[in-house]
Design an enzyme around this catalytic site. Structure first.
Site, short mmCIF file in Angstrom:
data_model
loop_
_atom_site.label_atom_id
_atom_site.label_comp_id
_atom_site.label_asym_id
_atom_site.label_seq_id
_atom_site.Cartn_x
_atom_site.Cartn_y
_atom_site.Cartn_z
N ALA A 185 0.86 -1.19 0.00
CA ALA A 185 0.00 0.00 0.00
C ALA A 185 0.89 1.23 0.00
O ALA A 185 2.10 1.15 0.23
CB ALA A 185 -0.93 0.01 1.21
N LYS A 186 0.29 2.37 -0.26
CA LYS A 186 1.00 3.64 -0.17
C LYS A 186 -0.02 4.76 -0.03
O LYS A 186 -1.13 4.67 -0.54
CB LYS A 186 1.86 3.90 -1.42
CG LYS A 186 2.97 4.93 -1.21
CD LYS A 186 4.06 4.37 -0.31
CE LYS A 186 5.21 5.34 -0.15
NZ LYS A 186 6.33 4.72 0.59
N GLY A 187 0.39 5.80 0.68
CA GLY A 187 -0.44 6.99 0.81
C GLY A 187 0.36 8.22 0.49
O GLY A 187 1.59 8.22 0.59
#
Length: 421
Positions: free
Chosen positions: A117-119
């Site tokens: 994931a990444k934000g």
């Protein structure tokens, strides 16, 4: 009210789009080696969930700005999503998607039970004071709340964020959950050694790739931030001679070796490496052309391109940053005999220690910093040995071998769970 949205035109290829193109290229190569079918290729190239949010930020002078935020869960077939949160003005959905995909492969390569994931939030944190940053972080958490949780999606610090950011995230989420959740900072709930884990992992990967004594090995580090600065120190502690570093301001060079403690003190005072009086000034791009043994790109993506790759003289490139080498540059470096330790291997120390941290939390136990580092070192060294062995056996680069292993594990999880039928 002002809206802080980066201006782009359809004709522009943003760094984020370039990063996504690189990840898809690497996936395609691995899929070819593995003989994956079109349906599985499509599933592996498509994020499971992508969320774009508008985040209001109340400024201290009363203004209200709107910034764009993102959270992407690329793949959760092997475990809950795991990935950093960055605050950077150039962040866009393409970059966040690429970084989430790289995290999937990174976790699979180390064989830890996380997905990628990444934000990101498209904002320059230097333009915000602490209260504004806190409000921004808490509101971002509120916007992405449906995707979060220790069993769903676990954030971590990245560019422009730190342990304080994680504490705000933990508190904002805990207030909604109704009970306190374990946190990244130490204390409460975090793991000793987490702050420098990525840098320590880069050092371990670099020494493994050297295959000889590090004494006198010359090193240049591009990016003297929280990862690059510690990587330089750890390599120097091992016996290497760090002769050059750079940041956004420029670079510094000392053929006899930099006084890293003095340089860090100068950076803490001035905010940049340029002007450090115990070394010669160096242009940012000149660092890539130095005659050193090891080059460590530790800043942002696409630092080594087809334009400067022909001038790289280092025989070993160890990628501390995510996606610092474009596919075109990769081919040039390989043709010139330069070995590249890829990002999904070299900078995996951070996510490995995050996993070890999660194990401690689940077991309600606590390890010393030395125990956590010993376990991380074992995982890093065994993963490097596995990648190097496959590369030698099949005539692949380290990057190709790393992706074949990682993509293969994720593909196997899909097939085992009948997710691709």
């Amino acid at each position: 009210m002002s809206v802080m949205v980066p201006s782009t035109t359809p004709a522009q290829i943003t760094p984020g789009r370039q990063a996504l193109d690189s990840t898809l290229h690497q996936l395609g190569q691995a899929a070819d080696h593995l003989g994956l079918g079109d349906g599985l290729r499509t599933m592996l190239s498509t994020p499971r969930r992508s969320l774009t949010v508008s985040v209001p930020v109340r400024r201290e002078d009363g203004r209200m700005d709107i910034v764009q935020g993102y959270r992407v869960q690329h793949n959760v077939s092997r475990g809950p999503a795991k990935g950093g949160l960055r605050f950077h003005p150039g962040t866009d959905i393409h970059e966040v998607t690429a970084l989430a995909m790289w995290m999937t492969w990174k976790c699979a390569l180390a064989d830890i039970p996380y997905g990628g994931a990444k934000g990101g939030v498209a904002v320059d944190p230097a333009t915000l004071d602490s209260r504004e940053l806190e409000r921004l972080t808490r509101r971002y958490v509120n916007e992405i709340l449906p995707m979060m949780g220790p069993d769903n999606d676990i954030p971590a610090p990245d560019v422009g964020t730190d342990e304080q950011t994680m504490a705000w995230i933990m508190d904002a989420y805990s207030s909604k959950a109704g009970h306190t959740l374990p946190s990244k900072p130490v204390p409460p709930g975090g793991s000793p050694g987490q702050a420098g884990a990525t840098s320590r992992g880069v050092q371990i990967a670099a020494l493994a790739a050297l295959g000889r004594s590090p004494d006198g090995v010359t090193v240049a580090v591009q990016g003297f931030g929280k990862v690059g600065a510690l990587t330089a120190q750890y390599l120097a502690d091992a016996g290497c001679k760090v002769v050059a570093v750079s940041d956004a301001s420029g670079g510094v060079y000392a053929p006899a070796g930099l006084d890293l403690a003095g340089l860090r003190a100068w950076v803490a005072e001035s905010g940049h490496v340029l002007g450090y009086r115990h070394a010669d000034a160096l242009g940012r791009d000149e660092l890539f052309e130095l005659n050193v043994d090891v080059l460590v790109p530790a800043a942002l993506g696409s630092a080594i391109t087809e334009a400067n790759a022909p001038h790289v003289r280092a025989r070993l490139v160890v990628e501390a940053a995510n996606g610092p080498t474009t596919p075109e540059a990769d081919e040039i470096l390989t043709a010139n005999g330069t070995t590249v330790v890829p990002d999904i291997l070299a900078n995996a120390g951070g996510v490995i220690v995050s996993y070890l941290e999660w194990v401690q939390i689940m077991q309600a136990s606590s390890w010393s910093e030395e125990q956590a580092e010993q376990r991380m070192r074992h995982l890093m060294e065994s993963t490097y040995a596995e990648v190097a062995a496959l590369a030698a056996r099949r005539g692949l680069t380290l990057r190709q071998a790393a992706h074949v292993i990682a993509v293969g594990r994720v593909a196997e999880a899909h097939q085992t769970r009948a997710l691709c039928s």
